[in-house]
Design a protein around this motif. Structure first.
Motif, short mmCIF file in Angstrom:
data_model
loop_
_atom_site.label_atom_id
_atom_site.label_comp_id
_atom_site.label_asym_id
_atom_site.label_seq_id
_atom_site.Cartn_x
_atom_site.Cartn_y
_atom_site.Cartn_z
N ARG A 147 0.83 -1.21 0.00
CA ARG A 147 0.00 0.00 0.00
C ARG A 147 0.86 1.26 0.00
O ARG A 147 0.54 2.23 -0.67
N MET A 148 1.98 1.20 0.74
CA MET A 148 2.83 2.38 0.79
C MET A 148 3.42 2.69 -0.59
O MET A 148 3.49 3.84 -0.98
N ALA A 150 2.06 1.91 -3.44
CA ALA A 150 0.98 2.38 -4.31
C ALA A 150 0.62 3.82 -4.01
O ALA A 150 0.26 4.58 -4.90
N GLN A 151 0.72 4.20 -2.74
CA GLN A 151 0.29 5.54 -2.35
C GLN A 151 1.30 6.61 -2.73
O GLN A 151 1.02 7.80 -2.60
N GLN A 152 2.46 6.21 -3.22
CA GLN A 152 3.45 7.22 -3.58
C GLN A 152 3.08 7.94 -4.86
O GLN A 152 3.74 8.88 -5.26
N GLY A 153 2.02 7.48 -5.50
CA GLY A 153 1.56 8.18 -6.68
C GLY A 153 2.37 7.83 -7.92
O GLY A 153 1.83 7.32 -8.89
#
Length: 259
Positions: A147-148, A150-153
């Motif tokens: 998730r981390m 993926a969340q970095q954009g």
DNA sequence: GTTCTTACA
DNA sequence: TGTAAGCA
């Protein structure tokens, strides 16, 4: 003499193509039989043989069936020249792509070979200046998860071919970086001598354990390390084993202490 | 036995 | 692009 024309399978055999492909060319409007016989068989004459030769040649040279049809309807010799030049350009680009792909494969193989020939896991190496691009930071206590990322954009399409660097800066969080060229790097690793310690591990504890060995090696050899300690995930060495991940501990050697 | 059309992976 | 079914 009757029947100067041949059937589709004879034509296919003659021209070394599939029957299917001949019908396909017809469906796409670039090759029609001389006539259709009473039994609905397609019959082909000498003109169609020449025509098919041309089509196959153009296909070999990279022209699409659609381009062939369009040119047949309204094509000039200049237009054909243009099409062929475009095709050559495309093919050259493809060759460059394949070239860089094989170069990458050889780089992976060389990396593997060099780890296997090195006598010691510890190496002092002279490195040119290099650049890293910051990706994001992560707290020391937090564990990296999907998730981390993926969340970095940003997407990292070449994640598999870049070595991820974990920078342990004094007191700060862990900074994840990817290798970069000068223009898009924000971290400079100066030219100089570095201590490299290669190891493979399965879990976090192993990595810390190896870090202690790395520092104690430096101490025993009177090497004063400077700058961030860097953990490098050697992504393509890990290709060669199922569940080990290959890493390097890396730091710049400031100077060698006098005894 | 060969070809044709159509459909499908 | 290849393969298969059902027809003529």
């Amino acid at each position: 003499m009757l029947n100067t024309e041949i059937t589709i399978s004879e034509l296919a055999h003659l021209m070394q193509v599939s029957v299917h492909q001949i019908r396909y060319f017809e469906e796409k409007g670039i090759l029609y039989p001389a006539y259709t016989a009473d039994n609905q068989y397609r019959m082909y004459g000498i003109d169609q043989i020449y025509r098919l030769s041309h089509i196959l040649l153009m296909r070999k040279m990279g022209l699409s069936v659609q381009a062939i049809r369009q040119w047949t309807n309204e094509g000039t010799s200049d237009r054909m020249e243009q099409l062929l030049r475009q095709s050559a350009t495309r093919i050259e680009a493809e060759m460059a792509r394949l070239r860089s792909l094989t170069e990458f494969i050889h780089k992976v193989l060389e990396e593997k070979a060099s780890t296997e020939t090195e006598a010691s896991a510890y190496q002092r190496v002279q490195r040119e200046v290099s650049y890293l691009s910051s990706w994001f930071t992560i707290d020391k206590e937090t564990k990296l998860d999907a998730r981390m990322l993926a969340q970095q954009g940003d997407t990292i399409p070449e994640l598999f071919k870049t070595n991820i660097h974990y920078l342990y800066e004094e007191g700060g969080p862990i900074r994840l970086c990817t290798e970069a060229r000068q223009e898009n790097g924000d971290i400079v690793l100066p030219e100089g001598e570095y201590l490299v310690y290669r190891f493979s591990a399965k879990g976090e504890e192993d990595i810390e354990h190896h870090y202690e060995r790395f520092e104690s090696y430096a101490e025993r050899h009177s090497l004063l390390l400077t700058g961030p300690r860097m953990l490098v995930e050697k992504s393509y060495l890990s290709l060669f084993s199922q569940d080990d991940i290959h890493y390097e501990w890396l730091a710049r050697i400031d100077r060698t202490l006098q005894l």
